[in-house]
Design a protein around this motif. Structure first.
Motif, PDB file in Angstrom:
ATOM      1  N   PRO A  27       0.828  -1.216   0.000  1.00  0.00           N
ATOM      2  CA  PRO A  27       0.000   0.000   0.000  1.00  0.00           C
ATOM      3  C   PRO A  27       0.862   1.266   0.000  1.00  0.00           C
ATOM      4  O   PRO A  27       1.849   1.360   0.743  1.00  0.00           O
ATOM      5  CB  PRO A  27      -0.798  -0.119   1.298  1.00  0.00           C
ATOM      6  CG  PRO A  27      -0.929  -1.597   1.501  1.00  0.00           C
ATOM      7  CD  PRO A  27       0.379  -2.176   1.034  1.00  0.00           C
ATOM      8  N   GLY A  28       0.508   2.211  -0.862  1.00  0.00           N
ATOM      9  CA  GLY A  28       1.261   3.457  -0.971  1.00  0.00           C
ATOM     10  C   GLY A  28       2.478   3.373  -1.856  1.00  0.00           C
ATOM     11  O   GLY A  28       3.167   4.371  -2.065  1.00  0.00           O
ATOM     12  N   GLY A  76       0.308  -0.098  -5.774  1.00  0.00           N
ATOM     13  CA  GLY A  76      -0.179  -0.620  -4.516  1.00  0.00           C
ATOM     14  C   GLY A  76      -1.488   0.051  -4.137  1.00  0.00           C
ATOM     15  O   GLY A  76      -1.896   1.059  -4.735  1.00  0.00           O
ATOM     16  N   GLU A  77      -2.140  -0.477  -3.137  1.00  0.00           N
ATOM     17  CA  GLU A  77      -3.415   0.060  -2.680  1.00  0.00           C
ATOM     18  C   GLU A  77      -3.260   1.524  -2.259  1.00  0.00           C
ATOM     19  O   GLU A  77      -2.295   1.907  -1.594  1.00  0.00           O
ATOM     20  CB  GLU A  77      -3.914  -0.766  -1.497  1.00  0.00           C
ATOM     21  CG  GLU A  77      -5.268  -0.335  -0.964  1.00  0.00           C
ATOM     22  CD  GLU A  77      -5.691  -1.162   0.243  1.00  0.00           C
ATOM     23  OE1 GLU A  77      -6.657  -0.764   0.925  1.00  0.00           O
ATOM     24  OE2 GLU A  77      -5.044  -2.199   0.499  1.00  0.00           O
ATOM     25  N   GLY A  78      -4.201   2.357  -2.700  1.00  0.00           N
ATOM     26  CA  GLY A  78      -4.230   3.747  -2.290  1.00  0.00           C
ATOM     27  C   GLY A  78      -3.419   4.695  -3.142  1.00  0.00           C
ATOM     28  O   GLY A  78      -3.406   5.901  -2.880  1.00  0.00           O
ATOM     29  N   GLU A 106       7.958   4.033  -2.581  1.00  0.00           N
ATOM     30  CA  GLU A 106       6.792   4.838  -2.227  1.00  0.00           C
ATOM     31  C   GLU A 106       6.436   5.787  -3.364  1.00  0.00           C
ATOM     32  O   GLU A 106       7.329   6.409  -3.971  1.00  0.00           O
ATOM     33  CB  GLU A 106       7.058   5.640  -0.950  1.00  0.00           C
ATOM     34  CG  GLU A 106       7.132   4.807   0.317  1.00  0.00           C
ATOM     35  CD  GLU A 106       8.430   4.020   0.434  1.00  0.00           C
ATOM     36  OE1 GLU A 106       9.422   4.400  -0.243  1.00  0.00           O
ATOM     37  OE2 GLU A 106       8.453   3.027   1.179  1.00  0.00           O
TER      38      GLU A 106
END
Length: 340
Positions: A27-28, A76-78, A106
């Protein structure tokens, strides 16, 4: 995917080209299909088992490398969906992993690559360019400036010469050997000198004496990323009131070298100042909540304006060991980049 892995600290030949599992973005994060991966002198020290400025060495086995460019191929998620398919460049931080066909990092670290830059040039700017902009915070270059740049054929040296010339300064570039000296001259230096010639300081002094009109009896600034004898000889060219800007000591090597420093009494006797720009002070000068990103954006902006054209030397990813060996032995010109 294929990647370069290090299983044991030591010489360049410890870097091996292997097949490893594809990473998946958390995520992120995003995943980048890498088209260019930067090689830094610090990477060679870490590979040898020397921490340098790192808080600790990476756990082994590891995939070295911290600067990459390529195309975002997974999110990734988000993460904002608009990143998918974009050509990007990122410094992935102290977490290694850059010498690979696929890298996760990131989304907040990404920069979209301007259309005028190729991916290898973008990698040079995100690391070498960022450092160059950090160094330039410590001195103002004007048409009255006379700048001496040791290692002027290197990645940072190339950009320092270009920036100083754009500011109207007179630039004296030092490099080792006729091929590198020719590159420095082609990059715009007013005088390109081979520091392997033991009489090079006399050549520079003769040039300074002929400048005329500026009233400057010597150089006004030395951008010293070399240290050692060459750095000291360059400092001896400074006029009273000049500045010795220290950002490295590649002439001695990261493993056992040290920056060229003077006591307050020695500086007073010479009538010069010394600015050590490594580490926290560079970040403080950037005056930002995210100083690293601020300097990265500044470097990319200079390239978009045509003020920076990075020098890049490319190696296939599989030949990372040769790239490390050449970099350590000063056989490279500009930023070393691995191409998967």
């Amino acid at each position: 995917m294929h990647a370069i892995r290090l299983h044991t600290f030591g010489p360049a030949e410890h870097l091996t080209y292997e097949e490893t599992p594809d990473p998946a973005p958390a995520p992120g994060q995003v995943r980048i299909a890498v088209t260019a991966a930067g090689v830094h002198l610090l990477d060679t020290a870490i590979r040898a088992g020397v921490k340098g400025p790192l808080p600790e060495l990476p756990e082994l086995p590891t995939i070295p490398g911290r600067e990459v460019a390529g195309t975002v191929d997974a999110l990734g998620e988000g993460v904002d969906g608009s990143w998918l398919g974009k050509r990007v460049v990122a410094h992935i931080g102290f977490a290694p992993g850059g010498y690979a066909e696929l890298v996760v990092t990131e989304a907040s670290r990404l920069h979209e690559i301007p259309g005028s830059l190729d991916d290898a040039e973008a990698v040079a700017l995100i690391g070498t360019g960022r450092t160059t902009m950090g160094i330039l915070q410590f001195t103002e270059l004007t048409p009255d400036s006379v700048a001496v740049v040791p290692a002027a054929a290197g990645g940072i040296g190339t950009l320092l010469v270009q920036y100083a010339k754009h500011a109207g300064a007179t630039v004296i570039g030092l490099a080792g050997g006729p091929e590198k000296t020719a590159r420095v001259a082609a990059n715009g230096a007013d005088l390109a000198v081979d520091y392997k010639n033991p009489e090079w300081p006399d050549e520079v002094r003769a040039y300074l004496a002929k400048l005329g009109g500026s009233g400057v009896p010597g150089a006004t600034v030395v951008f010293d990323g070399v240290g050692g004898e060459a750095g000291l000889a360059a400092v001896d060219l400074l006029a009273p009131g000049g500045a010795h800007v220290v950002f490295g000591w590649s002439g001695e090597g990261l493993r056992d070298g040290a920056p060229l420093t003077f006591t307050d009494e020695q500086l007073a006797a010479r009538g010069i100042t010394q600015l050590n720009v490594l580490g926290p002070e560079m970040m403080r000068r950037a005056s930002s909540d995210n100083p690293i990103r601020t300097l990265e954006l500044a470097a990319l902006a200079e390239a978009e304006k045509g003020h920076f054209t990075p020098a890049v030397q490319r190696y296939p990813l599989a030949e990372a060991a040769a790239a490390h060996a050449d970099l350590e032995n000063r056989r490279t010109t500009g930023k070393v980049v691995l191409i998967p």
